[in-house]
Design a protein around this motif. Structure first.
Motif, short mmCIF file in Angstrom:
data_model
loop_
_atom_site.label_atom_id
_atom_site.label_comp_id
_atom_site.label_asym_id
_atom_site.label_seq_id
_atom_site.Cartn_x
_atom_site.Cartn_y
_atom_site.Cartn_z
N THR A 56 0.83 -1.22 0.00
CA THR A 56 0.00 0.00 0.00
C THR A 56 0.86 1.26 0.00
OG1 THR A 56 -0.15 0.08 2.43
CG2 THR A 56 -1.87 -1.15 1.25
N ASN A 57 2.14 1.12 0.31
CA ASN A 57 3.06 2.25 0.23
C ASN A 57 3.39 2.49 -1.25
OD1 ASN A 57 5.39 3.97 0.20
ND2 ASN A 57 5.88 3.35 2.28
N ARG A 58 2.99 3.64 -1.78
CA ARG A 58 3.16 3.91 -3.20
C ARG A 58 4.63 3.99 -3.62
NH1 ARG A 58 -1.64 8.34 -4.61
NH2 ARG A 58 -3.39 6.95 -4.04
N GLU A 59 5.51 4.15 -2.63
CA GLU A 59 6.94 4.20 -2.94
C GLU A 59 7.63 2.85 -2.71
OE1 GLU A 59 8.88 8.36 -2.67
OE2 GLU A 59 8.10 7.92 -0.66
N PHE A 60 6.83 1.79 -2.61
CA PHE A 60 7.39 0.48 -2.31
C PHE A 60 8.55 0.11 -3.24
CE2 PHE A 60 7.61 -4.05 -3.33
CZ PHE A 60 7.94 -4.57 -2.09
N PHE A 61 8.32 0.17 -4.54
CA PHE A 61 9.36 -0.26 -5.49
C PHE A 61 10.57 0.67 -5.46
CE2 PHE A 61 5.34 -1.92 -7.26
CZ PHE A 61 5.65 -3.26 -7.25
N VAL A 62 10.34 1.95 -5.26
CA VAL A 62 11.45 2.92 -5.18
C VAL A 62 12.27 2.64 -3.92
CG1 VAL A 62 12.07 5.36 -5.11
CG2 VAL A 62 10.06 4.62 -6.41
N ILE A 63 11.60 2.30 -2.82
CA ILE A 63 12.30 1.97 -1.58
C ILE A 63 13.17 0.74 -1.78
CG2 ILE A 63 11.94 1.05 0.75
CD1 ILE A 63 9.59 3.03 1.03
N VAL A 64 12.62 -0.28 -2.42
CA VAL A 64 13.40 -1.50 -2.67
C VAL A 64 14.61 -1.18 -3.54
CG1 VAL A 64 13.39 -3.80 -3.71
CG2 VAL A 64 11.43 -3.04 -2.38
N GLU A 65 14.40 -0.38 -4.59
CA GLU A 65 15.50 0.00 -5.47
C GLU A 65 16.60 0.73 -4.71
OE1 GLU A 65 13.56 2.28 -8.45
OE2 GLU A 65 12.91 0.52 -9.62
N ARG A 66 16.20 1.62 -3.78
CA ARG A 66 17.19 2.37 -3.02
C ARG A 66 17.95 1.45 -2.06
NH1 ARG A 66 17.36 7.76 -2.01
NH2 ARG A 66 16.71 7.79 -4.21
N LEU A 67 17.23 0.58 -1.39
CA LEU A 67 17.88 -0.38 -0.49
C LEU A 67 18.90 -1.22 -1.26
CD1 LEU A 67 14.78 -1.66 1.54
CD2 LEU A 67 16.58 -0.17 2.41
N ARG A 68 18.50 -1.70 -2.43
CA ARG A 68 19.38 -2.54 -3.23
C ARG A 68 20.59 -1.77 -3.75
NH1 ARG A 68 20.52 -6.52 -2.26
NH2 ARG A 68 18.61 -7.69 -2.64
N ALA A 69 20.41 -0.51 -4.12
CA ALA A 69 21.52 0.30 -4.63
C ALA A 69 22.59 0.50 -3.56
CB ALA A 69 21.01 1.64 -5.14
N ILE A 70 22.16 0.70 -2.32
CA ILE A 70 23.10 0.97 -1.23
C ILE A 70 23.62 -0.33 -0.60
CG2 ILE A 70 23.34 2.07 1.04
CD1 ILE A 70 21.18 4.07 0.13
N LEU A 71 22.79 -1.36 -0.61
CA LEU A 71 23.14 -2.65 0.00
C LEU A 71 23.07 -3.76 -1.05
CD1 LEU A 71 20.94 -2.18 3.21
CD2 LEU A 71 23.43 -1.88 3.06
N PRO A 72 24.04 -3.82 -1.95
CA PRO A 72 23.96 -4.75 -3.08
C PRO A 72 23.99 -6.22 -2.70
CG PRO A 72 26.13 -3.73 -2.98
CD PRO A 72 25.27 -3.00 -2.00
N ASN A 73 24.49 -6.55 -1.51
CA ASN A 73 24.68 -7.97 -1.17
C ASN A 73 23.72 -8.49 -0.11
OD1 ASN A 73 26.95 -8.18 -2.93
ND2 ASN A 73 28.19 -7.13 -1.39
N ASN A 74 22.91 -7.63 0.48
CA ASN A 74 21.97 -8.09 1.52
C ASN A 74 20.75 -8.73 0.89
OD1 ASN A 74 23.54 -5.69 2.72
ND2 ASN A 74 22.67 -6.65 4.53
N ARG A 75 20.21 -9.71 1.58
CA ARG A 75 18.96 -10.35 1.13
C ARG A 75 17.79 -9.47 1.55
NH1 ARG A 75 15.42 -14.78 3.25
NH2 ARG A 75 14.94 -16.24 1.57
N ILE A 76 16.94 -9.12 0.60
CA ILE A 76 15.77 -8.29 0.88
C ILE A 76 14.52 -9.13 0.62
CG2 ILE A 76 14.54 -6.15 0.36
CD1 ILE A 76 17.15 -5.03 -0.76
#
Length: 292
Positions: A94-114
């Protein structure tokens, strides 16, 4: 997938993370950071605190990209190698920025499991594909509507080419002959620190040790660190906010240390813990050893 199988997977993940160097050096014992990116849900399940809006209202409160970025940067600065789990008290999609948040997490944390836990109401093939493309590793669907709904979700993931290593579907529906109480006990649900509306669970308390605050950090939509994922009323406060403190200072701070010292000895005396019936010792003993 039943609750025992799900627990086995969680234990396997904990075992993997506990072998990483940072587990015993930087953020000692921390294996999961759970992000509550919304206070809005698409459902009012009978076993959930949200079943009664007077007990727990649905609210349009969402984590911002700025807060998610601060979390990711703090994880990176403190060499966090554990999992990021997008779950919490609402339906994350329901968070409209869900995909953007995931993209940001992945960009900064390339090796963590999300990972994401969702009730599936807002899932479709397009969103599943986009979630994986954004950087999500794993999707857990809590399926509440029976076997036919489970088959629908299975088909979605298969059409997207997802493997067994990328998703799981939990069988959490109530069988026709069951009561809500029966279903909760079968699935090892807890009383959310007394926040549920089911009377037999609401007032049930345990007086044993609890390891949750030894291995999991829960961050609310506004950046506040919470005691655990079961403190729906946010009774216990004072851990800090990731927008003004580092995750390390929060995790190793005085408030968490105080609570852990109580819980490892089975002293459930805190404002949230004294109402709780979570078993609490199914995962996390290595974290307890490190933080004791």
């Amino acid at each position: 997938m039943n609750s025992d199988q799900h627990l086995s997977k969680r234990n396997n993940r904990y075992s993997v993370i506990s072998q990483k160097e940072s587990f015993s050096t930087e953020l000692k014992g921390l294996s999961v950071i759970e992000l509550c990116i919304t206070e809005l849900c698409t459902r009012k399940c009978s076993f959930c605190p949200r079943a009664d809006p007077d007990n727990y209202p649905n609210q349009k409160l969402f984590m911002t990209l700025e807060t998610a970025t601060n979390i990711a940067n703090s994880c990176k600065a403190n060499y966090y190698e554990g999992d990021i789990h997008i779950s919490g008290f609402g339906e994350s999609l329901t968070n409209r920025e869900f995909f953007v948040i995931v993209e940001r997490l992945r960009a900064i944390l390339p090796n963590n499991r999300i990972a994401l836990t969702t009730n599936g109401d807002l899932l479709n093939e397009e969103r599943i594909r986009r979630a994986y493309c954004s950087g999500l590793n794993y999707i857990i669907v809590s399926c509440y509507d029976g076997d036919k709904a489970k088959q629908k979700f299975e088909k979605m993931f298969q059409e997207c080419g997802a493997t067994d290593e990328q998703y799981e579907i939990r069988d959490l529906w109530k069988d026709p002959e069951e009561t809500v109480d029966d279903m909760m006990r079968r699935n090892n649900f807890n009383n959310r620190s007394g926040a549920v509306v089911v009377d037999s669970f609401k007032h049930e308390v345990y007086e044993n040790a609890c390891y949750l605050p030894f291995y999991k950090l829960v961050i609310d939509w506004n950046g506040e660190a919470l005691l655990c994922c079961n403190d729906w009323y946010r009774r216990h406060k004072g851990f800090g906010n990731v927008n003004s403190m580092s995750i390390r200072d929060i995790w190793l701070g005085k408030e968490f240390t105080k609570i852990r010292n109580e819980l490892k000895n089975g002293q459930r005396t805190g404002s949230a813990c004294k109402h709780c019936n979570v078993k609490g010792t199914l995962i996390g003993i290595k974290s307890v050893d490190l933080l004791s």
